[in-house]
Motif scaffolding. Structure first.
Motif, PDB file in Angstrom:
ATOM      1  N   GLY A   2     -14.811  -1.664   2.684  1.00 60.84           N
ATOM      2  CA  GLY A   2     -14.447  -1.542   1.285  1.00 60.84           C
ATOM      3  C   GLY A   2     -13.559  -2.676   0.819  1.00 60.84           C
ATOM      4  O   GLY A   2     -13.096  -3.516   1.610  1.00 60.84           O
ATOM      5  N   VAL A   3     -13.306  -2.667  -0.461  1.00 62.76           N
ATOM      6  CA  VAL A   3     -12.464  -3.702  -1.064  1.00 62.76           C
ATOM      7  C   VAL A   3     -11.061  -3.669  -0.471  1.00 62.76           C
ATOM      8  O   VAL A   3     -10.467  -4.716  -0.200  1.00 62.76           O
ATOM      9  CB  VAL A   3     -12.426  -3.520  -2.603  1.00 62.76           C
ATOM     10  N   ASP A   4     -10.541  -2.478  -0.240  1.00 59.88           N
ATOM     11  CA  ASP A   4      -9.193  -2.366   0.340  1.00 59.88           C
ATOM     12  C   ASP A   4      -9.129  -2.997   1.725  1.00 59.88           C
ATOM     13  O   ASP A   4      -8.135  -3.638   2.074  1.00 59.88           O
ATOM     14  CB  ASP A   4      -8.767  -0.903   0.414  1.00 59.88           C
ATOM     15  N   ASP A   5     -10.206  -2.828   2.508  1.00 59.96           N
ATOM     16  CA  ASP A   5     -10.260  -3.441   3.840  1.00 59.96           C
ATOM     17  C   ASP A   5     -10.274  -4.962   3.740  1.00 59.96           C
ATOM     18  O   ASP A   5      -9.609  -5.657   4.512  1.00 59.96           O
ATOM     19  CB  ASP A   5     -11.493  -2.970   4.615  1.00 59.96           C
ATOM     20  N   ILE A   7      -9.101  -6.791   1.282  1.00 63.44           N
ATOM     21  CA  ILE A   7      -7.783  -7.237   0.821  1.00 63.44           C
ATOM     22  C   ILE A   7      -6.783  -7.211   1.978  1.00 63.44           C
ATOM     23  O   ILE A   7      -6.017  -8.161   2.166  1.00 63.44           O
ATOM     24  CB  ILE A   7      -7.297  -6.377  -0.363  1.00 63.44           C
ATOM     25  N   ALA A   8      -6.804  -6.153   2.766  1.00 59.82           N
ATOM     26  CA  ALA A   8      -5.881  -6.047   3.897  1.00 59.82           C
ATOM     27  C   ALA A   8      -6.121  -7.156   4.911  1.00 59.82           C
ATOM     28  O   ALA A   8      -5.167  -7.774   5.412  1.00 59.82           O
ATOM     29  CB  ALA A   8      -6.022  -4.673   4.562  1.00 59.82           C
ATOM     30  N   LYS A  11      -4.854 -10.478   3.459  1.00 62.45           N
ATOM     31  CA  LYS A  11      -3.395 -10.580   3.531  1.00 62.45           C
ATOM     32  C   LYS A  11      -2.935 -10.899   4.946  1.00 62.45           C
ATOM     33  O   LYS A  11      -2.039 -11.717   5.150  1.00 62.45           O
ATOM     34  CB  LYS A  11      -2.749  -9.284   3.051  1.00 62.45           C
TER      35      LYS A  11
END
Length: 71
Positions: A2-5, A7-8, A11
């Motif tokens: 997913g997008v959160d993965d 982004i993480a 970072k």
């Protein structure tokens, strides 16, 4: 993934390579490339804004340039 993965992971990659990234941004090559891009962008903007705004465009271009490259 997913997008959160994404982004993480981005970072984490940034944190792990911060020194190398900062070094690359302060290199001579970065200076050359950024000057060409900033010059082109400033000239394009000057074609569409009134002449009395050209000095402001140049000022912004210089402020951005101070943060990229080595000069």
């Amino acid at each position: 993934m997913g997008v959160d993965d994404i982004i993480a992971k981005s970072k984490k990659l940034l944190d792990e390579n911060r020194g190398k990234i900062e070094e690359a941004l302060k290199s001579e090559k970065a200076e050359e490339v950024s000057d060409k891009i900033l010059d082109g962008a400033a000239e394009a903007i000057k074609k569409v804004v009134p002449a009395e705004q050209h000095a402001k465009v140049d000022e912004v271009r210089e402020n951005v340039d101070k943060n990229i490259g080595n000069a």
